[in-house]
Design an enzyme around this catalytic site. Structure first.
Site, PDB file in Angstrom:
ATOM      1  N   GLU A 102       8.678  38.827  -5.616  1.00  0.00           N
ATOM      2  CA  GLU A 102       8.683  38.123  -4.342  1.00  0.00           C
ATOM      3  C   GLU A 102       8.517  39.093  -3.185  1.00  0.00           C
ATOM      4  OE1 GLU A 102      11.696  35.304  -3.584  1.00  0.00           O
ATOM      5  OE2 GLU A 102      11.500  34.315  -5.527  1.00  0.00           O
ATOM      6  N   CYS A 341      17.859  37.024   2.980  1.00  0.00           N
ATOM      7  CA  CYS A 341      18.504  38.157   2.333  1.00  0.00           C
ATOM      8  C   CYS A 341      19.451  37.682   1.236  1.00  0.00           C
ATOM      9  CB  CYS A 341      19.270  38.956   3.394  1.00  0.00           C
ATOM     10  SG  CYS A 341      20.112  40.406   2.758  1.00  0.00           S
TER      11      CYS A 341
END
Length: 351
Positions: A102, A341
């Site tokens: 990713e 995050c």
């Protein structure tokens, strides 16, 4: 010693062209019997135009392009992409061996930041992070790191301004390729080193080794706990790396590079977000050339941690400021698309 053109192709295909500098590309084209000036052309097409195949470089002779069709530039394939309401885009990229990684593009009015991965998966198993739940598959090669930036740049049709090594993986376990990628991103794509951040939970001796490269990047160290016991609870690897030893290594980094360290601290409601924790953190960092980046927790399905209220976040922030600690709060982007995050994971979603 290669004897035929086909042998040259096979030999070179073992190392993709992406990641080579202009001198290396020039040496390569000359080894294929081409004039030296084609090295500069190749460099421009690989890094400025983001070409995916030598066959697409129209300034090269057609017959040579056809002869070189087996040579890999080293680009990935976009397997899947999702767009959040704030225009953050998460890309699933399929690598040559079928592995999925990713990368995230985060646009603002003045910047385009890319959150890049350094590994397929992650071995650190931080309790609050989705990436580590599946373990480590392998390190990424230099070209696989650089490719992520070119992919985002092409998708947004905008030059990337900032890069954060905060995607999948622990960068300092893959330090050799990460450092090579930083140099390539700097010299070949033109992104300033001071616009690049390398994030780590801390691997014994690796921050010291990174300092010796004299990079001008920002080092971001993930603390997440204000004492050794709490940090070990959240980051299992911290059991082998005492907090005091980590901070000593960070001080050495500051002394060698002249660059301050950013300390990342994820705030988890009722666990590490009290004023007592803020006071402990301030005591650890007092007199340190550093900056604290507070990150309110981004939820994942595997654990039941909660994000603290804005009031609690503000109290923690103000407590650090009152102790003379430089601090800011980062509310992550792309939250609802699992692009924030701690939410990144290799998921083979069918497009």
């Amino acid at each position: 010693m290669v004897s035929t053109l086909d042998d040259a192709i096979v030999t070179q295909s073992q190392r993709p062209l992406l990641g080579m500098n202009q001198s290396e590309l020039t040496a390569w084209v000359q080894a294929q019997g081409q004039p030296a000036y084609r090295g500069k052309q190749l460099h421009q097409w690989v890094y400025d135009k983001g070409v995916r195949s030598l066959a697409d470089i129209t300034v090269f002779p057609k017959n040579w392009r056809q002869a070189m069709e087996k040579v890999s530039i080293g680009r990935s394939v976009i397997h899947y992409r999702s767009v959040a309401a704030d225009e953050t885009v998460k890309f699933l990229l399929r690598l040559d061996d079928g592995q999925i990684i990713e990368t995230v593009g985060m646009p603002t009015e003045k910047r385009l930041t890319v959150c890049v991965s350094s590994q397929v998966g992650c071995p650190m198993a931080c309790d609050f992070c989705a990436t580590g739940k599946g373990g480590l598959v392998r390190n990424l090669a230099t070209h696989e790191i650089v490719d992520q930036v070119l992919t985002v740049q092409a998708a947004f049709e905008q030059r990337v301004s900032n890069i954060v090594f905060m995607g999948m993986g622990e960068p300092l376990i893959n330090a050799q390729n990460v450092v090579a990628a930083v140099k390539c991103l700097n010299h070949d794509i033109g992104i300033g080193q001071r616009s690049i951040t390398i994030s780590t939970v801390g691997i014994p001796g690796q921050i010291r080794r990174l300092a010796k490269h004299q990079l001008q990047v920002t080092l971001a160290v993930s603390l997440h706990g204000s004492n050794q016991s709490l940090r070990t609870q959240l980051i299992p690897s911290a059991q082998q790396y005492q907090l005091t030893d980590l901070l000593d290594e960070c001080r050495e980094y500051v002394a060698v590079t002249g660059r301050r360290v950013t300390f990342e601290y994820i705030l988890l409601a009722g666990l590490n977000d009290s004023e007592v924790h803020a006071a402990e953190l301030a005591q650890l960092l007092r007199g340190f050339q550093s900056h604290v980046n507070l990150i309110p927790y981004n939820p994942i399905s595997e654990v039941d941690y909660q994000r603290p209220s804005r009031k609690r976040v503000n109290q923690f922030t103000n407590s650090l400021k009152a102790s003379g600690i430089a601090v800011s709060v980062r509310y992550s982007r792309g939250l609802e698309k699992d692009a924030a995050c701690g939410q990144l994971r290799a998921s083979k979603i069918e497009p």
